[in-house]
Design a protein around this motif. Structure first.
Motif, PDB file in Angstrom:
ATOM      1  N   THR A 235       0.848  -1.193   0.000  1.00 17.70           N
ATOM      2  CA  THR A 235       0.000   0.000   0.000  1.00 17.70           C
ATOM      3  C   THR A 235       0.883   1.241   0.000  1.00 17.70           C
ATOM      4  O   THR A 235       2.084   1.168   0.234  1.00 17.70           O
ATOM      5  CB  THR A 235      -0.891   0.062   1.259  1.00 17.70           C
ATOM      6  OG1 THR A 235      -0.034   0.256   2.380  1.00 17.70           O
ATOM      7  CG2 THR A 235      -1.710  -1.195   1.447  1.00 17.70           C
ATOM      8  N   ASP A 236       0.237   2.364  -0.242  1.00 21.31           N
ATOM      9  CA  ASP A 236       0.926   3.652  -0.179  1.00 21.31           C
ATOM     10  C   ASP A 236       1.559   3.851   1.191  1.00 21.31           C
ATOM     11  O   ASP A 236       2.667   4.361   1.305  1.00 21.31           O
ATOM     12  CB  ASP A 236      -0.076   4.787  -0.425  1.00 21.31           C
ATOM     13  CG  ASP A 236       0.014   5.254  -1.869  1.00 21.31           C
ATOM     14  OD1 ASP A 236       0.659   4.556  -2.683  1.00 21.31           O
ATOM     15  OD2 ASP A 236      -0.558   6.322  -2.162  1.00 21.31           O
ATOM     16  N   LEU A 237       0.811   3.442   2.242  1.00 22.23           N
ATOM     17  CA  LEU A 237       1.289   3.643   3.606  1.00 22.23           C
ATOM     18  C   LEU A 237       2.530   2.787   3.866  1.00 22.23           C
ATOM     19  O   LEU A 237       3.489   3.237   4.501  1.00 22.23           O
ATOM     20  CB  LEU A 237       0.168   3.276   4.593  1.00 22.23           C
ATOM     21  CG  LEU A 237       0.251   3.944   5.960  1.00 22.23           C
ATOM     22  CD1 LEU A 237       0.053   5.444   5.845  1.00 22.23           C
ATOM     23  CD2 LEU A 237      -0.794   3.354   6.893  1.00 22.23           C
ATOM     24  N   ASP A 238       2.523   1.549   3.341  1.00 20.07           N
ATOM     25  CA  ASP A 238       3.705   0.688   3.457  1.00 20.07           C
ATOM     26  C   ASP A 238       4.896   1.347   2.798  1.00 20.07           C
ATOM     27  O   ASP A 238       5.997   1.371   3.337  1.00 20.07           O
ATOM     28  CB  ASP A 238       3.445  -0.668   2.771  1.00 20.07           C
ATOM     29  CG  ASP A 238       2.433  -1.504   3.531  1.00 20.07           C
ATOM     30  OD1 ASP A 238       2.325  -1.322   4.761  1.00 20.07           O
ATOM     31  OD2 ASP A 238       1.747  -2.319   2.884  1.00 20.07           O
ATOM     32  N   SER A 239       4.642   1.869   1.631  1.00 19.13           N
ATOM     33  CA  SER A 239       5.742   2.449   0.866  1.00 19.13           C
ATOM     34  C   SER A 239       6.258   3.719   1.549  1.00 19.13           C
ATOM     35  O   SER A 239       7.468   3.962   1.608  1.00 19.13           O
ATOM     36  CB  SER A 239       5.249   2.665  -0.571  1.00 19.13           C
ATOM     37  OG  SER A 239       5.645   3.880  -1.079  1.00 19.13           O
ATOM     38  N   LEU A 240       5.351   4.509   2.105  1.00 18.18           N
ATOM     39  CA  LEU A 240       5.748   5.698   2.874  1.00 18.18           C
ATOM     40  C   LEU A 240       6.591   5.282   4.075  1.00 18.18           C
ATOM     41  O   LEU A 240       7.648   5.862   4.370  1.00 18.18           O
ATOM     42  CB  LEU A 240       4.480   6.437   3.342  1.00 18.18           C
ATOM     43  CG  LEU A 240       4.657   7.547   4.381  1.00 18.18           C
ATOM     44  CD1 LEU A 240       5.408   8.729   3.776  1.00 18.18           C
ATOM     45  CD2 LEU A 240       3.300   8.025   4.907  1.00 18.18           C
TER      46      LEU A 240
ATOM     47  N   VAL B 174       0.700  13.063   2.747  1.00 16.09           N
ATOM     48  CA  VAL B 174       0.262  12.528   4.035  1.00 16.09           C
ATOM     49  C   VAL B 174       0.503  13.588   5.114  1.00 16.09           C
ATOM     50  O   VAL B 174       1.514  14.273   5.097  1.00 16.09           O
ATOM     51  CB  VAL B 174       1.010  11.212   4.350  1.00 16.09           C
ATOM     52  CG1 VAL B 174       0.841  10.813   5.819  1.00 16.09           C
ATOM     53  CG2 VAL B 174       0.510  10.103   3.437  1.00 16.09           C
TER      54      VAL B 174
ATOM     55  N   SER C 271       5.528  14.462  -0.366  1.00 11.80           N
ATOM     56  CA  SER C 271       5.421  13.832  -1.692  1.00 11.80           C
ATOM     57  C   SER C 271       4.309  12.784  -1.708  1.00 11.80           C
ATOM     58  O   SER C 271       3.721  12.504  -2.737  1.00 11.80           O
ATOM     59  CB  SER C 271       6.759  13.238  -2.115  1.00 11.80           C
ATOM     60  OG  SER C 271       7.012  12.066  -1.374  1.00 11.80           O
ATOM     61  N   TYR C 272       4.005  12.207  -0.550  1.00 15.35           N
ATOM     62  CA  TYR C 272       2.897  11.246  -0.436  1.00 15.35           C
ATOM     63  C   TYR C 272       1.569  11.934  -0.080  1.00 15.35           C
ATOM     64  O   TYR C 272       0.556  11.264   0.074  1.00 15.35           O
ATOM     65  CB  TYR C 272       3.204  10.199   0.648  1.00 15.35           C
ATOM     66  CG  TYR C 272       4.120   9.084   0.202  1.00 15.35           C
ATOM     67  CD1 TYR C 272       5.508   9.252   0.171  1.00 15.35           C
ATOM     68  CD2 TYR C 272       3.607   7.862  -0.208  1.00 15.35           C
ATOM     69  CE1 TYR C 272       6.344   8.232  -0.240  1.00 15.35           C
ATOM     70  CE2 TYR C 272       4.437   6.840  -0.618  1.00 15.35           C
ATOM     71  CZ  TYR C 272       5.805   7.028  -0.638  1.00 15.35           C
ATOM     72  OH  TYR C 272       6.631   6.016  -1.045  1.00 15.35           O
TER      73      TYR C 272
END
Lengths: 458, 458
Positions: A2-7, A65, A62-63
């Protein structure tokens, strides 16, 4: 992934595995403040250096968040609750006192330094950092800057704003800025330093602070003044500076406050006690003796039932015990409190005290008032049980009435706790729509993506 | 009818015929400040009330014509020069002291009040407004707010910023805003008050000011301390607060300053005089005696040739005469001066003084240094004749060297005069491009059309 994992992975490269977490226990620990409310973030990071703060903010940006910076979580208005989710940036690892410069009377510190630790460190060198919020033993300088913390000594010495000379801070984009000066004066460009002070962590993450210090007063004299009428006490507060001296603090405790701590603290009180003032004067050894006598005489003239002057630091500490025991002791009255730090002009304190008495009656709730009366700052605690819908409704009505009374007396709805989320619904009572539009515009300049501590103030 | 004619007519409807002009003589009178530079506006208006200021700005904004507010024109950096032409708004008619509240220790004033008039008015009531720029007898509170004026007493009492609690101001669009509070504490929203203080009239036109006052010190003791070496004087300045007391001012005069005023002021000076410090202590009657003795002892320890303590207010006034006679007297040396109000950390004053001596030698120009040494603020005057191209070139090189030296010692290029137009080319030496971008963004929020006092600071 997920995006959160990647962040998470991207930030982990900056902090290493030790200083980032999404363990549920850790997330909960960093989800609340002194309001008792909780908003659980997705990630908690613990940066150890300015460059790490910068890289984390750049990555989060960049995310897209959100990031909410946090000191000790001792705030009273929800300023550190991560309303937008995302990342809580816990600044506690950046807790070094970088320099105490005894020649230029300045200190440079990281934001995670505990205020009380700074007090002790500078006092050992004969210097003085006056701002002293009640939470000084655990709150941090970074948090103090976010809220522009005050405390009892503001009567004579001012608030956090008056001691911040310059800042290093990181914008939501990750860019590092330096504001202000290391000198007593400095006017090169707009005053970004004082704009960031009191901005509740919504404009930039402070990573280093240059503080002004002053010489430690040679002597302090503490006294407790007892009154059999709240009106007399209030009138004494409003007259003392005009008629006698500028004390370094004038703390006020009403009868409900005294009842709260009576059992915990050995208070040897004469007859009927409706209010107590704790008054401190400081200065040279010669001055404090003269000033203490002036204050004592003035209090007697105002009808005080007793004036107890502490003869030793231990006796002074005993006098402060009642005041310091108050915040925790209040929960014995009711499980929930709404703590409002209203301020009125000092000559309106008698009116405000009368107003609070009437709100107490009409709401049918216990209202405990104490605080820094010397600068008009009264901490008014409305005690209730939020599980009881009717009590909740009456408590909310009491807050409305309290703010309306404060503003009608020329005061402000917050002296030192900030707006955060708890006072946000009331801000328009005090600050006009054009002014709020300007504030929003400034927020946009610093944080165009609205990613830094969103949902606060306005 | 040209656009300017039509604008004139529109504003005339607001002010009446008496308070608007485009007579060439009046335009010239409102075209310059203390820099000696002149930029002639098209129109001068003299608003008498907030609502007039609002209407004039609204009209100017609809014509897209620039407005530059102005107090007495005593600024040192060109802050009131109408660089964009258009309208000069002279605030001198709004010069009422609206209220001196002796119970809450505040004053409410209009921006055109002369600072010295406010001093006298509050002192009659036993109160004290410490900021005291050298121009106090003609500069205005509005101008002081624009530049965040300081003065000698800043050592102990701080600068204008520390005394401004709240503002009424008008945005370039004509919208009226209210910032800050009437109380000692207040943190509802961003600190627009201190953002406007020191913004050099580029964000809003201030129309009313709430100022904090303090009790007037009971006693003052003034002394002149003579040194046969500039190094000894500089070291005394940097040590005095650490080793003895916090004086309310420590003013410094170098030999060139003393030579400047020697003939005008009866100075009975012993032997070789290389520097003089004027030191004042204040407080209760008991304290000032003790403190004055401490200062005297410290100065002797540092090798002072003489310490002259004023016994009466008249003797104190005599000691100040030399300091106050300086600014006009300097023009005897050369027709032009560049007056830079640099500040360095107080322990770097000896280094700065040495640096100034070396710049003096390498430039071949007379450099006169004096000023508020107690807070590290030295007014360094480079004297030259601008008709002489070579002198001009050397003077400009000397300014560059002066600023570089100041910044390398951890100082700032302006302590109290502001940036205006004269320091604009140097701002990037001190303030980074990201910080300036933020300032431009803030300017845009307040003044999207760039119509209010354009061309200043950055």
């Amino acid at each position: 992934m997920t995006d959160l994992d990647s962040l998470y992975k991207a930030i982990e490269k900056v902090t290493g595995k030790q200083r980032i977490t999404r363990e549920p226990e850790e997330l909960v620990c960093h989800s609340f403040d002194a309001t008792g409310r909780s908003v659980v973030p997705d990630i908690v990071v613990f940066p150890a250096a300015t460059l790490e703060v910068s890289k984390i903010l750049e990555i989060a940006s960049s995310y897209k968040v959100c990031v909410t910076p946090r000191g000790s979580g001792s705030g009273m208005t929800g300023g550190t609750l991560p309303m937008g989710g995302g990342i809580v940036m816990a600044m506690g690892r950046m807790n070094r006192i970088l320099e105490i410069d005894t020649e230029n009377l300045i200190a440079r510190v990281e934001p995670g330094v505990v205020t009380g630790d700074l007090h002790r460190a500078v006092e050992q060198r004969g210097l003085f950092y006056p701002p002293d919020p009640a939470s000084a033993s655990f709150c941090t300088i970074g948090g103090n800057i976010g809220e522009c913390a005050g405390g009892p000594k503001a009567v004579k010495y001012g608030v956090t704003r008056d001691y911040v000379l310059g800042l290093e801070a990181v914008l939501p984009s990750g860019r590092i800025i330096h504001t202000g000066v290391k000198t007593a004066k400095g006017v090169a460009g707009y005053d970004l330093t004082r704009l960031i002070v009191g901005s509740e962590g919504t404009l930039a993450v402070v990573t280093a602070v240059t503080l002004r210090l002053i010489p430690l007063p040679e002597a302090v004299k503490t006294m407790a003044v007892v009154f059999d009428s709240i009106k007399k006490a209030a009138e004494t507060v409003s007259g003392i500076i005009r008629e006698s001296v500028v004390p370094r603090c004038v703390e006020f405790l009403d009868r409900a406050s005294i009842d709260c701590v009576r059992k915990d603290v050995k208070l040897d009180l004469p007859g009927t006690v409706e209010a107590i003032l704790i008054i401190e004067v400081d200065g040279s050894r010669e001055t404090v003796e003269v000033d203490a006598r002036k204050v004592e005489a003035y209090c007697h003239k105002q009808g005080a039932s007793a004036v107890v002057v502490a003869g030793t630091p231990e006796e002074a500490a005993e006098l402060w015990k009642a005041r310091k025991a108050l915040s925790p002791a209040m929960f014995k009255i009711a499980p929930n409190k709404i703590n409002e730090d209203i301020v009125v002009p000092i000559n309106r304190i008698p009116d405000m005290v009368a107003k609070i008495e009437s709100i107490k009656k009409s709401s049918g709730l216990t209202v405990v008032s104490f605080g820094h009366a010397g600068d008009g700052n009264i901490h008014c605690n409305i005690m209730y049980d939020k599980r009881d819908k009717d009590q909740l409704k009456r408590a909310e009505a009491a807050v409305d009435a309290l703010f309306d009374a404060t503003l009608s007396l020329g005061g402000t709805i917050t002296g030192e706790h900030g707006v955060g989320i708890t006072k946000k619904p009331y801000l328009l009572k005090e600050v006009g729509p054009t002014e709020i539009e300007i504030m929003r515009g400034i927020k946009q300049v610093f944080d165009p993506g609205n990613l830094l501590n969103p949902g606060k103030i306005f």
